[in-house]
Design an enzyme around this catalytic site. Structure first.
Site, PDB file in Angstrom:
ATOM      1  N   SER A   7       1.138  -1.168   0.042  1.00 14.30           N
ATOM      2  CA  SER A   7       0.341  -0.305  -0.230  1.00 14.30           C
ATOM      3  C   SER A   7       0.872   1.374  -0.102  1.00 14.30           C
ATOM      4  O   SER A   7       2.322   1.382  -0.609  1.00 14.30           O
ATOM      5  CB  SER A   7      -0.831   0.260   1.413  1.00 14.30           C
ATOM      6  OG  SER A   7      -1.633   0.683   1.184  1.00 14.30           O
TER       7      SER A   7
ATOM      8  N   HIS B 112      -7.797  -5.769  -0.473  1.00 18.32           N
ATOM      9  CA  HIS B 112      -6.656  -4.976  -0.386  1.00 18.32           C
ATOM     10  C   HIS B 112      -6.256  -5.642   1.240  1.00 18.32           C
ATOM     11  O   HIS B 112      -6.757  -5.614   2.548  1.00 18.32           O
ATOM     12  CB  HIS B 112      -7.346  -3.839  -0.156  1.00 18.32           C
ATOM     13  CG  HIS B 112      -5.911  -2.285  -0.041  1.00 18.32           C
ATOM     14  ND1 HIS B 112      -5.103  -2.096  -0.836  1.00 18.32           N
ATOM     15  CD2 HIS B 112      -5.043  -1.520   1.230  1.00 18.32           C
ATOM     16  CE1 HIS B 112      -3.669  -1.506   0.068  1.00 18.32           C
ATOM     17  NE2 HIS B 112      -4.572  -1.251   0.669  1.00 18.32           N
TER      18      HIS B 112
ATOM     19  N   GLU C 276      -8.810  -5.248  -4.297  1.00 16.71           N
ATOM     20  CA  GLU C 276      -8.455  -4.653  -3.755  1.00 16.71           C
ATOM     21  C   GLU C 276      -9.614  -3.479  -3.622  1.00 16.71           C
ATOM     22  O   GLU C 276      -9.286  -3.299  -1.726  1.00 16.71           O
ATOM     23  CB  GLU C 276      -7.820  -3.807  -3.865  1.00 16.71           C
ATOM     24  CG  GLU C 276      -6.250  -4.386  -4.904  1.00 16.71           C
ATOM     25  CD  GLU C 276      -5.314  -4.608  -4.144  1.00 16.71           C
ATOM     26  OE1 GLU C 276      -5.094  -3.572  -2.674  1.00 16.71           O
ATOM     27  OE2 GLU C 276      -3.698  -4.813  -3.981  1.00 16.71           O
TER      28      GLU C 276
END
Length: 560
Positions: A212, A462, A346
């Site tokens: 991320s 995610h 995600e």
């Protein structure tokens, strides 16, 4: 659930520490440039022994007049420094609960986990940069249990770096050009280069990896001249330097808005700096969400105190001095092998927020257009693009619970998948191997997806990939009870560590698949699922749709 949770990745979970070592065990002492350090002995999940050194200062405390400035080298100490517990985390807001975490402004610490203390061991070194929207997180082993990776005989290093305003304020002046948080990471990498041999590591075989915001940070290091020579390979998980959220924009105006929120209407940047250096550190946490513009409230992810393009000043070393896209296009990168990819769904993490604002987005699809494109095209064209995006994903339907899967695909592509593919295509011109993947392991280890109540939906959320790399309390029972899960964790960590060791994630085909580097002709990628398989043209139709929009806007795109 607010979009604040987007890069909540690490903060959404509680990770286990090493098990305590038995009474009477020997505390190892290592000598680094600054002095002697005492660590701990631990038993890993596989029964082997490892050593941990926690809370090692890698820079001088960035307090007082050093606030917002590039880190200075650490000062030596007398006697033995006890590296038995983690150092303070940096002041921050927990982006899942929105609670303030005071930590301490003196927070520039790193942690080393190793199975050997012999300098002759020359173990490959993996340095992890945590995610959390550049706003929260730490390198603590509560969040980043090292056991899965250490079973492959590598060293794991984790770190804290300054966050949000403290780490990413930029006033466009020599005193505060910006990117202090990124320069913290550089300082940590320099410390590793100088000292890791004392922990059994090979200073010439360092890989950086992150997820991320941590992945975007890794991506910036690949581009930054300041990071040159500090690492040999890079792994990017769900984030790049060319994502809209990967670069902060209009930082000086944002800084003035931040001061105003705190009650100060500064007249110039030096008055502003004096004020911001005087307020309690915790007052500076959470200002991202109080300083966004009307457009930012509706477009993209709420990540705005982030790496910036610095103005050039004499005698001031810049971390980032031009647009990442320009660096990529000019081929002026640090030429290293890269392993890069994203998770298949995600956007599961963004689904709740999208549904909360569904009525607004149904009426105003122009806010689905990425900032990079919206700034290039007219308002009329932006509206047209928005309608096309909506139609591509939901046809003549509206955004609603009935189109949840399409919304997940949209958020996946918009925030992660397209720009990962664009980065891969542009970087492939560097003649360095770049290995692309799509992570699609769906098991009881997918803690984020399950916590969101979305276990019935397809794909991998995610941050779910982190649970296959770092041992944690929430999935401890799953790991221990399910042989299939243990096999998957072994495969994923072997791919990552083999890449860190050799620059090739499948050097001997021991996992039954040969992961070929990406080429523009073959568009190769690895499907990380059972069974492992090589594919060509990941999410091809969706990526092509977005590339058409980018090309039409005049932005650098894959097709051109």
């Amino acid at each position: 659930m607010k979009v604040v949770a987007i890069t909540a990745a690490l903060c959404a979970t509680i990770f286990v520490k090493f098990s305590d070592c038995h009474k009477g065990c020997q505390n190892p002492i290592v000598t680094v440039r600054e002095g002697r350090i005492k660590g701990s002995v631990h038993t890993l999940i596989d029964g082997s022994t490892a050593y941990s050194f926690k809370g090692i200062p890698y820079a001088k405390p960035p307090i007082g007049k050093l606030r917002f400035k590039a880190p200075l080298p650490p000062e030596p100490w007398v006697g033995v420094y006890e590296a038995l517990n983690h150092g303070a985390v940096c002041p921050q807001i927990d982006i899942t609960t929105e609670e303030l975490i005071a930590g301490n402004e003196s927070c520039l610490f790193l942690n080393v986990f190793t199975k050997s203390l012999k300098s002759s061991a020359k173990l490959p070194v993996m340095v992890y940069i945590h995610g959390g929207a550049f706003t929260s997180g730490s390198g603590n082993s509560e969040f980043l249990g090292p056991d899965y990776l250490l079973q492959h005989d590598v060293i794991l290093v984790t770190m804290n770096y300054r966050l949000e305003v403290l780490g990413f304020l930029s006033l466009d002046i020599p005193e505060v050009p910006g990117n202090a948080g990124m320069k913290d990471q550089v300082a940590a990498l320099k410390w590793v280069k100088n000292n890791i041999a004392q922990f059994g590591g090979d200073a010439n075989n360092v890989s950086i990896f992150g997820e991320s915001a941590g992945s975007a940070a890794v991506s910036h290091h690949v581009l930054s001249p300041m990071s040159k020579g500090l690492f040999k390979r890079a792994i990017q998980q769900s984030g790049t330097s060319i994502d809209d959220w990967g670069v902060g924009r209009n930082p000086v105006a944002r800084a003035f808005r931040a001061a105003k929120v705190l009650g100060k209407d500064a007249k110039d940047v030096y008055e502003l700096l004096e004020f911001l250096q005087s307020v309690p550190a915790l007052d500076l946490a959470g200002l991202t969400f109080k300083t966004d513009t009307d457009d930012e409230k509706n477009r993209g992810l709420p990540i705005h105190f982030a790496p910036v393009i610095e103005k050039k000043f004499n005698n001031v070393e810049s971390f980032l001095c031009e647009e990442p896209l320009d660096t990529l296009l000019a081929g002026k990168t640090n030429k290293v092998p890269i392993l890069i990819g994203y998770n298949s769904a995600e956007g599961l993490l963004m689904l709740s927020d999208h549904l909360t604002k569904a009525d607004f987005r149904n009426k105003n699809p122009q806010y689905l257009v990425p900032r990079e494109l919206a700034q290039r095209i007219s308002e009329t064209k932006t509206k047209e693009f928005g309608e096309r995006i909506k139609k591509f994903y939901v046809g003549n339907k509206e955004f609603s619970n009935d189109t949840a899967e399409a919304i997940v695909n949209l958020q996946t592509d918009l925030n992660f998948a397209y720009n990962t593919n664009r980065f891969v295509n542009l970087y492939s011109a560097s003649n360095q191997p770049i290995y692309q993947y799509r992570f699609n392991y769906v098991t009881d280890m997918n803690y984020i997806k399950i916590s969101l109540g979305l276990a019935h939906m397809k794909g991998v959320s995610h941050a779910d990939d982190l649970f296959y790399l770092f041992n944690n309390a929430e999935t401890k029972d799953v790991y221990e009870k399910q042989e299939k899960v243990r096999q998957i964790v072994y495969k994923v960590t072997k791919l990552w560590t083999d890449f860190a060791k050799t620059g090739n994630p499948t050097p001997n085909n021991s996992l039954g698949v040969k992961w070929e580097p990406f080429s523009r002709a073959g568009q190769q990628y690895l499907n990380l699922e059972d069974p492992l398989s090589v594919g060509h043209g990941v999410d091809q139709d969706r990526i092509k749709f977005w590339d058409t929009l980018y090309c039409e806007s005049g932005a650098p795109c894959i097709a051109k």
